[in-house]
Write a protein that holds these residues in place. Structure first.
Motif, PDB file in Angstrom:
ATOM      1  N   ALA A  96     -13.755  -6.539  -4.479  1.00  0.00           N
ATOM      2  CA  ALA A  96     -13.426  -5.309  -3.762  1.00  0.00           C
ATOM      3  C   ALA A  96     -13.340  -4.142  -4.735  1.00  0.00           C
ATOM      4  CB  ALA A  96     -12.110  -5.456  -3.008  1.00  0.00           C
ATOM      5  N   ASN A 106     -16.285  -4.235   0.118  1.00  0.00           N
ATOM      6  CA  ASN A 106     -16.147  -5.674  -0.134  1.00  0.00           C
ATOM      7  C   ASN A 106     -17.531  -6.312  -0.200  1.00  0.00           C
ATOM      8  OD1 ASN A 106     -13.216  -6.648  -0.091  1.00  0.00           O
ATOM      9  ND2 ASN A 106     -13.281  -5.251   1.657  1.00  0.00           N
ATOM     10  N   ARG A 156     -12.884 -12.671  -4.123  1.00  0.00           N
ATOM     11  CA  ARG A 156     -12.902 -11.290  -3.627  1.00  0.00           C
ATOM     12  C   ARG A 156     -13.610 -10.419  -4.652  1.00  0.00           C
ATOM     13  NH1 ARG A 156      -9.967  -8.559   0.246  1.00  0.00           N
ATOM     14  NH2 ARG A 156      -9.656  -6.331  -0.050  1.00  0.00           N
ATOM     15  N   ASN A 160     -12.365  -0.060  -4.768  1.00  0.00           N
ATOM     16  CA  ASN A 160     -11.705   0.990  -4.002  1.00  0.00           C
ATOM     17  C   ASN A 160     -11.970   2.334  -4.673  1.00  0.00           C
ATOM     18  OD1 ASN A 160      -9.422   1.599  -1.852  1.00  0.00           O
ATOM     19  ND2 ASN A 160      -8.937   2.772  -3.687  1.00  0.00           N
ATOM     20  N   ASN A 177     -10.485  -5.042  -7.576  1.00  0.00           N
ATOM     21  CA  ASN A 177      -9.765  -6.306  -7.375  1.00  0.00           C
ATOM     22  C   ASN A 177     -10.820  -7.385  -7.181  1.00  0.00           C
ATOM     23  OD1 ASN A 177      -7.710  -8.119  -7.081  1.00  0.00           O
ATOM     24  ND2 ASN A 177      -7.217  -7.570  -4.972  1.00  0.00           N
ATOM     25  N   ASN A 198       0.818  -1.212   0.000  1.00  0.00           N
ATOM     26  CA  ASN A 198       0.000   0.000   0.000  1.00  0.00           C
ATOM     27  C   ASN A 198       0.853   1.264   0.000  1.00  0.00           C
ATOM     28  OD1 ASN A 198      -2.942  -0.046  -0.078  1.00  0.00           O
ATOM     29  ND2 ASN A 198      -2.781  -1.501   1.617  1.00  0.00           N
ATOM     30  N   ASP A 209      -6.877  -3.263   2.393  1.00  0.00           N
ATOM     31  CA  ASP A 209      -7.377  -4.475   1.743  1.00  0.00           C
ATOM     32  C   ASP A 209      -7.294  -5.684   2.661  1.00  0.00           C
ATOM     33  OD1 ASP A 209      -4.464  -4.210   1.471  1.00  0.00           O
ATOM     34  OD2 ASP A 209      -4.618  -6.139   0.450  1.00  0.00           O
ATOM     35  N   VAL A 212     -13.015   1.359   0.733  1.00  0.00           N
ATOM     36  CA  VAL A 212     -12.913   0.024   0.161  1.00  0.00           C
ATOM     37  C   VAL A 212     -14.194  -0.731   0.485  1.00  0.00           C
ATOM     38  CG1 VAL A 212     -11.636  -2.145   0.095  1.00  0.00           C
ATOM     39  CG2 VAL A 212     -10.414   0.019   0.417  1.00  0.00           C
TER      40      VAL A 212
END
Length: 818
Positions: free
Chosen positions: A271, A308, A269, A273, A227, A31, A444, A306
């Motif tokens: 995700a 999810n 996943r 952002n 992602n 990150n 994340d 973020v």
């Protein structure tokens, strides 16, 4: 990046679902990636088609970059419009159905507006891996508007998408604690279910030159990165007949090896952002009592979210005949001969529930002062204050799962660096810096083990890191070969640690010590060397659990080295080879366990041919021995090992290696004195008249106007001298020589760290010239020269050198030329 000493890539090459995972000097940096000075918080697999330059900043950098940056940071500089017209096309074709094409085009519409566009298409299988492929699309568009000479506004949009099959490599043998010896091409995923996908980013950059000594900058960005994946991770090897429900018994009669099985799981996943960020600062240049100051002060604000969501795979699907087929989350595969093809497609809809969210709002203020006492001594001081406010919400929480968490902390960080040049050929430096790791900084991350927020850590203060580094740089062979050396220590004095019963306190101490050595430059006229060695000893110093003391960090090698050597056999033909080596890497969550991937050495070869001044052909043959090796190991007790591509990464581009050549007697003493007298009597203007946006931040000198009579006469004198100099012509092989710019420096004036433009425009004629080589000609007699050094910095690591007054120094682009 792989060949940079002290940097480790923590995931495999082909179809990486986790995104870019980077370790610098032993510490996680996934990150800590920045684009044009702003953090890029999305953990994705990034593309470089729109990147002008990649820089690795080593050591804690929170005084510059804010939270994190424990071991360092990665900085990407985007391609931006220039004041010229050009179009550059690149096309590549290779084994395993590799096809890649990029276009970089710039149009200077008029003196007020320029436009630049970059596009990408790539399609490729992963060498040595069955079924693993990827397809990439990308495009950027950037517009620069210059309403006045002092104001520049640049807006750009970036898009990238990755489609393909993710690959989690080979299963692990728990009896040997190494990857199981299976066929390299074996793929354990699920064809018909697994997928990857990738970013939309818009940036606005405003720069205003308020005066010769004050420059204002504002950069604002809105971005969305994705992602999203489902990937079949190979599970533990089962040596027994499985139970009716598919589970593996712990005991029984061991089967023959060709009947061993593994599971292909369903890690997933989804995700998204989203982030908004702005950085606004002012650069001030002034002197106090003969001491030069360059002060950068400003503020930064960011809001990151973020989200999810959960993928809900259907229980049944229809095959091509219309029959209902069950779709378990876990599939069973033969270890030695896996068949990953389902023969039908499994959709991957979302479950419709609201997402869990991690939100961060951060504000920072910073002040950095570069103080130049004398040409030999320079000091950099920096301080930054950060306010960090994180909140987590999970509306779908059940049982003991937390519905909300938060962490609000403030912290300061500092840096001080001292540089000393005892002689022209040597540079010595010492640096101290700090950084901070607040709880949940890896947005994340899912839980404590991935450095995400948790109920056990939300109330803890940030971890604090201190770094000490000393280094030296020395030139050989009249400055043509540069040697570098550095030793460092990074200490995390209050590491988060589970002291028992899932209670976390700041009681641990971690330390990373190491040394790095580099070589960069020419040995003779035709041989080029670029290489380095890194030793990193990262271990636990103090722990509430005595057994942890002395344990190594997971996921990094202690020793790694690389060397690239190229030889120009003809003026237009170059051949070379590279070796990369690292020792074993141990897996684990944070501290190394017994599971490991072995060390390896990889050998590559390269050949280049330039049939014309405007074209080049290059052949890379990578991993000459066709060796199977592994990049990284997953962190669980039943891990899997990422298979490295047998054709590996491309070698560091020799065109990016700094080559320094000293050329004496370009002008006779009489000609130099006459030239100095003519230009000294002319009118001089601010040196930023021809600066690019970045160089203007560093440039503080005077310049002869390109359109003046004195400049044209001086340009003719120097150009004629260069055209008659045999050493210059043989070293540079120039197709065209850009008319030189003439600069002078008074007390306190300097041209700090910068990168020369790749393409320059001759102002009076509008002619565009690609500046593959740069040169500086000193006009002051050496015995009368009392100015500073000309420092050249390599493209891949900080490695300064100097040119003596009275000579011409030529270096491959990019390089820092004063």
């Amino acid at each position: 990046m792989r060949a940079t000493p002290g940097v480790t890539l923590g995931t495999g090459e082909g179809g990486n679902a986790f995104g870019d995972r980077i370790f610098i000097r032993g510490f996680e940096a996934r990150n800590d990636v920045y684009i044009d000075g702003l953090r890029d918080p999305g953990v994705t697999s990034r593309e470089v088609f729109a990147v002008e330059q990649i820089e690795i900043v080593k050591g804690p950098s929170s005084s510059f970059g804010g939270r994190g940056t424990t071991g360092g940071a990665v900085s990407l500089q985007s391609k931006r419009p220039t004041r010229n017209d050009f179009i550059v096309g690149e096309a590549g074709i290779g084994s395993e159905n590799y096809y890649r094409a990029t276009v970089d085009a710039n149009l200077d519409i008029n003196k007020f507006v320029s436009v630049r566009v970059n596009t990408l298409y790539q399609s490729a299988d992963t060498p040595g891996r069955d079924f693993v492929d990827s397809e990439r699309f990308g495009a950027t568009a950037s517009v620069q508007v210059r309403p006045t000479e002092d104001l520049t506004v640049t807006g750009d949009y970036y898009f990238a998408r990755l489609d393909g099959i993710p690959d989690f490599g080979h299963p692990f043998d728990v009896t040997t604690q190494r990857p199981y010896k299976v066929d390299r091409e074996n793929f354990y995923g699920v064809i018909g279910r697994d997928f990857l996908s990738g970013a939309h980013i818009g940036t606005l950059n405003v720069e205003y030159q308020a005066s010769d000594t004050i420059k204002l900058r504002s950069v604002s960005r809105y971005g969305r990165t994705f992602n999203r994946y489902i990937v079949g991770a190979p599970g533990a090897i089962c040596r027994f007949t499985r139970n009716a429900n598919g589970s593996c018994p712990t005991t029984g009669v061991e089967l023959p090896e060709d009947q061993f099985t593994v599971t292909a799981g369903g890690q997933r996943r989804w995700a998204d952002n989203k982030y908004v960020a702005t950085i606004n600062d002012a650069t001030l240049r002034f002197d106090t009592a003969g001491i030069g100051h360059t002060v950068v002060t400003g503020m930064e604000y960011a809001r990151e979210t973020v989200e999810n969501r959960t993928i809900a795979l259907p229980t049944f699907v229809e095959d091509s005949s219309g029959n209902a087929v069950p779709t378990p989350t876990t599939f069973i595969r033969n270890l030695l001969n896996p068949n990953p093809v389902l023969g039908f497609e499994i959709p991957h809809p979302l479950n419709g529930l609201p997402p869990s969210e991690v939100k961060v709002r951060s504000f920072a203020g910073y002040l950095i002062d570069t103080i130049k006492f004398t040409p030999q001594w320079q000091l950099l001081l920096g301080v930054r204050y950060d306010s960090y406010n994180l909140s987590f919400s999970n509306p779908n929480a059940t049982g003991t799962q937390p519905r909300s968490l938060s962490n609000k902390v403030d912290f300061f960080n500092y840096q001080a660096s001292l540089v000393y040049k005892p002689v022209v050929a040597a540079t010595l430096y010492a640096s101290f810096s700090t950084s901070s790791n607040p709880s949940g900084e890896q947005l994340d991350g899912n839980g404590i083990s991935y450095d995400g927020i948790s109920a056990q850590t939300e109330a803890l203060e940030p971890e604090r890191n201190k770094s000490y580094e000393v280094g030296a740089k020395y030139e050989l062979f009249d400055g043509e070969l540069l040697l570098t050396a550095a030793v460092f220590q990074i200490t995390k004095s209050n590491a988060r640690e589970n002291i028992g019963n899932n209670v976390f306190e700041l009681v641990g101490e971690l330390r990373s010590r190491g040394a790095e050595f580099g070589v960069n430059g020419n040995v003779g006229e035709r041989l080029q060397l670029f290489g380095g060695y890194s030793f990193v000893s990262a271990e636990v110093i103090e722990s509430a659990i005595p057994e942890n003391v002395g344990r190594r960090f997971a996921n990094i090698p202690q020793h790694s080295a690389s060397l690239l050597a190229t030889y120009r056999i003809l003026d237009s033909v170059q051949v070379g080879g590279q070796v990369y080596w690292q020792d074993e890497v141990f897996g684990g969550t944070q501290f190394a366990g017994t599971a490991q991937i072995p060390g390896y050495a990889r050998f590559d070869a390269v050949a280049r041919w330039k049939p014309t001044a405007y074209s080049e052909l290059r052949l890379n043959v990578l991993n000459l021995t066709n060796k199977t090796y592994y990049d990284a190991i997953y962190r669980s007790s039943s891990p899997f090992a990422y298979v490295a591509r047998p054709l590996g990464d491309a070698e560091p581009d020799p065109e990016l290696l700094t080559v320094l050549i000293a050329i004496p007697d370009v002008l006779s003493p009489e000609a130099a004195r006459g030239l100095r007298a003519r230009i000294a009597a002319a009118d001089w203007v601010d040196g930023n008249a021809t600066s690019g946006q970045v160089a203007a931040l560093a440039k503080r000198n005077r310049q002869l106007p390109e359109t003046s009579v004195a400049a044209r006469e001086a340009q003719a004198t120097v150009s004629q001298a260069l055209a008659a100099n045999g050493l210059f012509l043989s070293a540079a092989l120039p197709a065209t020589i850009f008319p030189p710019l003439f600069n002078r420096y008074g007390p306190g004036e300097t041209f700090d760290l910068h990168v020369d433009n790749a393409i320059r425009v001759h102002g009076p004629s509008g002619t565009r010239i690609r500046t593959d080589l740069s040169a500086t000609l000193f006009l002051t007699d050496p015995e009368d020269y009392d100015g500073g050094d000309l420092e050249i910095e390599g493209a891949s690591e900080r490695s300064a050198t100097s040119c003596r007054p009275g000579i011409c120094c030529s270096t491959r682009r990019p390089a820092c030329i004063g």
